[in-house]
Design a protein around this motif. Structure first.
Motif: not given
Length: 65
Positions: A36-44
């Motif tokens: 989830k942290d990686a996906q949030d970082d990629a989205a940002a």
């Protein structure tokens, strides 16, 4: 007394199974949080690239002249 001695291996196996399942559950929880942290970082990152002032198509491959 013999009954208690007969139950000791089953109880010991149950405790080991409990510890293994707890370890697997904890590892799964940590993996889901990392994903989830990686996906949030990629989205940002994608939003920052999309909103930056640059080319109209930042992901388009450039042709060299």
């Amino acid at each position: 007394m013999e009954y208690l001695i007969a139950l000791i291996p089953s109880v010991f196996a149950g405790v080991i199974l409990y510890l293994i399942l707890r370890w697997i559950s904890s590892a799964d929880r940590a993996e889901r949080k990392a994903q989830k942290d990686a996906q949030d970082d990629a989205a940002a990152w994608y939003e920052s690239v999309k909103n930056s002032k640059g080319t109209l198509r930042p992901f388009e491959e450039r042709k060299s002249k």
